[in-house]
Design an enzyme around this catalytic site. Structure first.
Site, PDB file in Angstrom:
ATOM      1  CG  ASP A  98     -31.605   6.266   6.691  1.00  0.00           C
ATOM      2  OD1 ASP A  98     -30.559   5.563   7.475  1.00  0.00           O
ATOM      3  OD2 ASP A  98     -31.952   6.696   5.945  1.00  0.00           O
ATOM      4  CD  GLU A 125     -22.799   4.258   3.753  1.00  0.00           C
ATOM      5  OE1 GLU A 125     -23.135   5.042   3.798  1.00  0.00           O
ATOM      6  OE2 GLU A 125     -23.148   3.081   4.009  1.00  0.00           O
ATOM      7  CE  LYS A 170     -25.279   9.483   8.812  1.00  0.00           C
ATOM      8  NZ  LYS A 170     -26.822   9.612   7.537  1.00  0.00           N
ATOM      9  CG  ASP A 173     -29.039   9.151   9.175  1.00  0.00           C
ATOM     10  OD1 ASP A 173     -29.024  10.060   8.799  1.00  0.00           O
ATOM     11  OD2 ASP A 173     -29.324   7.895   8.937  1.00  0.00           O
TER      12      ASP A 173
HETATM   13  O1  KIV Z   1     -27.922   5.277   9.478  1.00  0.00           O
HETATM   14  C1  KIV Z   1     -27.040   4.834   9.116  1.00  0.00           C
HETATM   15  O2  KIV Z   1     -26.807   4.176  10.260  1.00  0.00           O
HETATM   16  C2  KIV Z   1     -25.853   5.375   8.731  1.00  0.00           C
HETATM   17  C3  KIV Z   1     -24.265   4.714   8.341  1.00  0.00           C
HETATM   18  C4  KIV Z   1     -23.869   4.091   7.511  1.00  0.00           C
HETATM   19  C5  KIV Z   1     -23.477   6.711   8.952  1.00  0.00           C
HETATM   20  O3  KIV Z   1     -26.130   6.428   8.041  1.00  0.00           O
END
Ligand code: KIV
Length: 302
Positions: free
Chosen positions: A47, A185, A116, A86
């Site tokens: 995201d 993270e 995710k 995401d």
């Molecule tokens: O959205 C994204 O790019 C992420 C990464 C920071 C792992 O969640």
């Protein structure tokens, strides 16, 4: 060169002494195509596309419709990498039912192989329900950019023993809830090492040091196609943004100076057809235009 498809079975094997997992974000057809051809194991349609594709101040405004749109482009481009999408802010925090419904959409409409979501102990019910629906879930602990308003910005998590303890408990909780892998993270490296040691699934670090089973970075930051400051953990491997600016500057100069397009970048026609065209289109009472240059060896106009 074609390579074998990376499946979840491969991802889950890559813990401990196995070769580390390389994951990068991708948001569109060509970022995915280049990363897939480069041999990346996992692609994350993060995201973070809110900032890197859409110009939002962060990830919070990103919608399901935007995520699906970008997931479709990525999954069309990447035959080998394992693609994770995401779940955006608001798509899984409202209820377990919403979480499952939106995870299904990322897989069914976006073509992703897994989803995710951010959070720890408070997300275990949603994680278990999505896994129960047959969709692999990647956890995300430590800094969760979707909760930036709770932290007061993007801040390293786990510098104190209390917060480090929370990160560890979150990692263990999401692994127990059924996550097949966990992003960690922006935490001190020793904290990420401890989470990695204590969970049976692959950990993928971003700003979490070298002790994880894999690493993820943002595509635009890796290739240097961004403006502004990158976080300390980012390593930039190319300066594509500067190359783009230089190329477009040259293009503008050549257009303005009449240098582009030249013969090489123009369509030609047979000399005989050109002559017929000029005869037919001559203005009444006037001879056909300028005399034609000598025919090209192939009979095409010059
Ligand atoms: O959205 C994204 O790019 C992420 C990464 C920071 C792992 O969640």
């Amino acid at each position: 060169m074609e390579r074998d498809k990376v499946t979840i079975r491969e991802v889950t094997k890559r813990t401990g002494d196995a070769p580390r997992l390389a994951m990068i974000t991708a948001y569109d057809f060509y970022s995915a195509r280049f990363a897939d051809r480069a041999g990346v194991d996992l692609l994350l349609v993060g995201d973070s596309l809110g900032s890197f594709m859409l110009g939002y101040p962060g990830t919070v405004p990103v919608t399901m419709a935007e995520m699906i749109h970008h997931c479709r482009a990525v999954t069309r481009a990447a035959p080998a990498a394992f693609v994770v999408g995401d779940l955006p802010f608001g798509s899984y925090q409202t209820s377990t039912r919403d979480a499952v419904a939106n995870a299904v959409r990322l897989v069914k409409e976006g073509g992703c192989e897994a989803v995710k979501l951010e959070g720890g102990a408070e997300r275990t019910e949603a994680i278990a329900a999505i896994v129960g629906a047959g969709i692999p879930v990647m956890g995300h602990v430590g800094l969760g950019p979707q909760s930036e308003h709770r932290y007061g910005g993007y801040r390293v998590q786990g510098r104190t023993a209390d917060v480090a303890g929370r990160v560890l408990r979150d990692g263990i909780a999401v692994a127990e809830a059924g996550c097949f892998a966990i992003v960690i993270e922006a935490v001190p490296r020793r904290v990420a090492e401890e989470v990695t040691r204590r969970v049976p699934v692959a950990t993928i670090g971003i700003g979490a040091g070298p002790g994880c089973d894999g690493q993820v970075l943002i595509y635009h930051e890796v290739i240097g196609m961004h403006t502004g400051r990158a976080p300390r953990y980012v390593k930039q491997y190319a300066a594509v943004g500067e190359q783009i600016s230089a190329a477009v500057t040259r293009y503008c100069g050549e257009v303005r100076g009449g240098k582009f397009p030249d013969r090489e970048h123009s369509y030609l026609m047979e000399q005989s057809e050109l002559e017929r065209f000029r005869e037919r289109s001559a203005e009444p009472g006037k001879p056909p235009g300028e005399p034609l240059p000598a025919p090209h060896a192939t009979g095409a106009e010059r």
